[in-house]
Scaffold this motif. Structure first.
Motif, PDB file in Angstrom:
ATOM      1  N   LEU A  60     -20.019  91.258 -71.907  1.00 25.89           N
ATOM      2  CA  LEU A  60     -20.860  92.226 -72.612  1.00 25.89           C
ATOM      3  C   LEU A  60     -20.588  92.191 -74.111  1.00 25.89           C
ATOM      4  O   LEU A  60     -21.513  92.135 -74.924  1.00 25.89           O
ATOM      5  CB  LEU A  60     -20.610  93.635 -72.077  1.00 25.89           C
ATOM      6  CG  LEU A  60     -21.274  94.778 -72.861  1.00 25.89           C
ATOM      7  CD1 LEU A  60     -22.783  94.753 -72.677  1.00 25.89           C
ATOM      8  CD2 LEU A  60     -20.715  96.131 -72.426  1.00 25.89           C
ATOM      9  N   VAL A 110     -27.839  88.409 -70.861  1.00 27.92           N
ATOM     10  CA  VAL A 110     -28.777  89.199 -71.675  1.00 27.92           C
ATOM     11  C   VAL A 110     -29.919  89.704 -70.810  1.00 27.92           C
ATOM     12  O   VAL A 110     -30.293  90.885 -70.857  1.00 27.92           O
ATOM     13  CB  VAL A 110     -29.312  88.360 -72.859  1.00 27.92           C
ATOM     14  CG1 VAL A 110     -30.466  89.090 -73.549  1.00 27.92           C
ATOM     15  CG2 VAL A 110     -28.206  88.085 -73.863  1.00 27.92           C
ATOM     16  N   GLN A 163     -28.570 100.996 -74.306  1.00 24.19           N
ATOM     17  CA  GLN A 163     -28.037 101.389 -73.003  1.00 24.19           C
ATOM     18  C   GLN A 163     -26.530 101.587 -73.029  1.00 24.19           C
ATOM     19  O   GLN A 163     -26.004 102.480 -72.361  1.00 24.19           O
ATOM     20  CB  GLN A 163     -28.376 100.311 -71.965  1.00 24.19           C
ATOM     21  CG  GLN A 163     -29.858 100.210 -71.629  1.00 24.19           C
ATOM     22  CD  GLN A 163     -30.174  98.994 -70.779  1.00 24.19           C
ATOM     23  OE1 GLN A 163     -29.441  98.011 -70.780  1.00 24.19           O
ATOM     24  NE2 GLN A 163     -31.272  99.059 -70.035  1.00 24.19           N
ATOM     25  N   GLU A 164     -25.827 100.771 -73.789  1.00 23.81           N
ATOM     26  CA  GLU A 164     -24.371 100.731 -73.651  1.00 23.81           C
ATOM     27  C   GLU A 164     -23.593 101.480 -74.716  1.00 23.81           C
ATOM     28  O   GLU A 164     -22.460 101.890 -74.474  1.00 23.81           O
ATOM     29  CB  GLU A 164     -23.899  99.268 -73.620  1.00 23.81           C
ATOM     30  CG  GLU A 164     -24.521  98.442 -72.499  1.00 23.81           C
ATOM     31  CD  GLU A 164     -24.350  99.069 -71.133  1.00 23.81           C
ATOM     32  OE1 GLU A 164     -23.324  99.742 -70.888  1.00 23.81           O
ATOM     33  OE2 GLU A 164     -25.254  98.916 -70.290  1.00 23.81           O
ATOM     34  N   GLY A 207     -29.030  97.091 -66.749  1.00 23.26           N
ATOM     35  CA  GLY A 207     -27.916  97.798 -67.342  1.00 23.26           C
ATOM     36  C   GLY A 207     -26.606  97.126 -66.977  1.00 23.26           C
ATOM     37  O   GLY A 207     -26.496  96.416 -65.981  1.00 23.26           O
ATOM     38  N   TYR A 208     -25.610  97.390 -67.797  1.00 21.64           N
ATOM     39  CA  TYR A 208     -24.304  96.749 -67.612  1.00 21.64           C
ATOM     40  C   TYR A 208     -23.653  97.133 -66.291  1.00 21.64           C
ATOM     41  O   TYR A 208     -23.213  96.282 -65.519  1.00 21.64           O
ATOM     42  CB  TYR A 208     -23.402  97.128 -68.797  1.00 21.64           C
ATOM     43  CG  TYR A 208     -21.950  96.766 -68.632  1.00 21.64           C
ATOM     44  CD1 TYR A 208     -21.524  95.457 -68.815  1.00 21.64           C
ATOM     45  CD2 TYR A 208     -20.997  97.739 -68.318  1.00 21.64           C
ATOM     46  CE1 TYR A 208     -20.186  95.114 -68.682  1.00 21.64           C
ATOM     47  CE2 TYR A 208     -19.670  97.409 -68.181  1.00 21.64           C
ATOM     48  CZ  TYR A 208     -19.260  96.100 -68.361  1.00 21.64           C
ATOM     49  OH  TYR A 208     -17.939  95.770 -68.221  1.00 21.64           O
ATOM     50  N   LYS A 244     -32.030  96.548 -76.617  1.00 22.45           N
ATOM     51  CA  LYS A 244     -32.061  97.365 -75.407  1.00 22.45           C
ATOM     52  C   LYS A 244     -30.667  97.502 -74.808  1.00 22.45           C
ATOM     53  O   LYS A 244     -30.266  98.586 -74.358  1.00 22.45           O
ATOM     54  CB  LYS A 244     -33.019  96.754 -74.394  1.00 22.45           C
ATOM     55  CG  LYS A 244     -33.203  97.589 -73.127  1.00 22.45           C
ATOM     56  CD  LYS A 244     -34.201  96.929 -72.186  1.00 22.45           C
ATOM     57  CE  LYS A 244     -34.341  97.728 -70.896  1.00 22.45           C
ATOM     58  NZ  LYS A 244     -35.275  97.073 -69.954  1.00 22.45           N
ATOM     59  N   ILE A 245     -29.913  96.416 -74.809  1.00 23.48           N
ATOM     60  CA  ILE A 245     -28.537  96.479 -74.311  1.00 23.48           C
ATOM     61  C   ILE A 245     -27.715  97.429 -75.166  1.00 23.48           C
ATOM     62  O   ILE A 245     -26.943  98.244 -74.654  1.00 23.48           O
ATOM     63  CB  ILE A 245     -27.904  95.076 -74.292  1.00 23.48           C
ATOM     64  CG1 ILE A 245     -28.639  94.183 -73.278  1.00 23.48           C
ATOM     65  CG2 ILE A 245     -26.423  95.149 -73.927  1.00 23.48           C
ATOM     66  CD1 ILE A 245     -28.223  92.732 -73.323  1.00 23.48           C
ATOM     67  N   PHE A 287     -28.400  92.384 -68.129  1.00 26.48           N
ATOM     68  CA  PHE A 287     -27.974  93.634 -68.761  1.00 26.48           C
ATOM     69  C   PHE A 287     -29.175  94.400 -69.298  1.00 26.48           C
ATOM     70  O   PHE A 287     -29.216  95.637 -69.253  1.00 26.48           O
ATOM     71  CB  PHE A 287     -26.987  93.357 -69.899  1.00 26.48           C
ATOM     72  CG  PHE A 287     -25.633  92.876 -69.461  1.00 26.48           C
ATOM     73  CD1 PHE A 287     -25.159  93.132 -68.181  1.00 26.48           C
ATOM     74  CD2 PHE A 287     -24.814  92.174 -70.331  1.00 26.48           C
ATOM     75  CE1 PHE A 287     -23.918  92.693 -67.775  1.00 26.48           C
ATOM     76  CE2 PHE A 287     -23.564  91.724 -69.944  1.00 26.48           C
ATOM     77  CZ  PHE A 287     -23.110  91.981 -68.653  1.00 26.48           C
ATOM     78  N   SER A 288     -30.168  93.675 -69.825  1.00 27.90           N
ATOM     79  CA  SER A 288     -31.362  94.317 -70.348  1.00 27.90           C
ATOM     80  C   SER A 288     -32.198  94.926 -69.236  1.00 27.90           C
ATOM     81  O   SER A 288     -32.728  96.033 -69.366  1.00 27.90           O
ATOM     82  CB  SER A 288     -32.198  93.298 -71.133  1.00 27.90           C
ATOM     83  OG  SER A 288     -33.373  93.878 -71.640  1.00 27.90           O
ATOM     84  N   MET A 299     -31.743  92.365 -76.834  1.00 26.75           N
ATOM     85  CA  MET A 299     -30.374  92.728 -77.194  1.00 26.75           C
ATOM     86  C   MET A 299     -30.290  94.150 -77.737  1.00 26.75           C
ATOM     87  O   MET A 299     -29.300  94.842 -77.522  1.00 26.75           O
ATOM     88  CB  MET A 299     -29.811  91.712 -78.175  1.00 26.75           C
ATOM     89  CG  MET A 299     -29.354  90.432 -77.468  1.00 26.75           C
ATOM     90  SD  MET A 299     -28.699  89.193 -78.587  1.00 26.75           S
ATOM     91  CE  MET A 299     -30.200  88.572 -79.310  1.00 26.75           C
ATOM     92  N   VAL A 313     -22.836  91.892 -77.356  1.00 28.85           N
ATOM     93  CA  VAL A 313     -23.059  93.082 -78.173  1.00 28.85           C
ATOM     94  C   VAL A 313     -22.411  92.977 -79.547  1.00 28.85           C
ATOM     95  O   VAL A 313     -23.036  93.310 -80.557  1.00 28.85           O
ATOM     96  CB  VAL A 313     -22.558  94.339 -77.433  1.00 28.85           C
ATOM     97  CG1 VAL A 313     -22.591  95.553 -78.354  1.00 28.85           C
ATOM     98  CG2 VAL A 313     -23.422  94.593 -76.206  1.00 28.85           C
TER      99      VAL A 313
END
Length: 217
Positions: A68, A30, A127-128, A37-38, A123-124, A33-34, A121, A72
């Motif tokens: 991920l 978390v 982004q994704e 980025g992934y 934010k992830i 990735f936050s 989360m 997610v």
């Protein structure tokens, strides 16, 4: 607080709290990735931050994408459903409002506190989602199934009362959501270190949705 959403993520993923390594992997993922980025995050970096061997990650998750999605998908199905849909619908749509203004104020405060608590989360997701069609489809289905019809009833009610101009519901939804999303992104993502008067910003957002930038007469 971080511990709050981490506890909820662990519960949502069915992770055994006694499995400290898997808990550290989820927490590190978390964070990474936050922050990065992934795509820019490697499993070796996650492993290093979690204090485990890289192979330990693959004991629990076959690929980085599985890791991920372990974050997610519960965010969508466990957090989005209870908080964004079920709890949100109960807290917002089961109440009655004497004005669209009061409805807006309640909605914005509700989502503002949700974002404050769960922003790592969220934010992830931000982004994704554009890069994973399955995530976008999941969100669209949740919104269409649980939120749109309820919001449409609110819009029609206040249009009949003359509090909202006659526009199609999708347009009203777009004009309502855009400033709210802008407030949350600016507050928690773009300028989180600024000195914010959150109540004043929420109130300004409500007034902007209602009246735009034109001075009231």
């Amino acid at each position: 607080m971080k511990e709050d959403w981490l506890e909820e993520l662990i519960a949502a993923t069915g992770t055994d709290k006694r499995n400290e390594r898997q808990m550290r992997i989820l927490e590190a993922a978390v964070d990474m990735f936050s922050e990065k980025g992934y795509s820019a995050t490697s499993t070796s970096e996650i492993a290093k931050r979690a204090g485990v061997a890289e192979g330990t990650i693959f004991r629990y998750y076959k690929t980085k994408k599985d890791l991920l999605f372990a974050i997610v998908m519960p965010t969508l199905t466990k957090f989005a459903a209870p908080f964004f849909v079920q709890t949100f619908a109960k807290e917002i749509f089961e109440n009655t409002y004497d004005s669209y203004e009061n409805f807006l104020r309640t909605v914005i405060r509700n989502r503002f506190e949700f974002a404050r608590k769960h922003f790592p989360m969220l934010k992830i997701l931000i982004q994704e989602v554009p890069f994973h069609p399955e995530l976008k489809d999941e969100i669209q289905q949740l919104l269409a199934k649980e939120i749109y019809s309820r919001f449409e009833k609110i819009v029609h009610h206040f249009q009949e009362q003359g509090q909202i101009i006659e526009l199609p519901t999708p347009a009203v939804l777009r004009f309502t959501l855009s400033p709210v999303i802008g407030l949350i992104l600016t507050r928690f993502l773009l300028l989180p270190e600024e000195k914010w008067d959150d109540e004043a910003e929420i109130e300004s957002t409500v007034q902007f949705i209602l009246y735009g930038l034109t001075p009231r007469r």
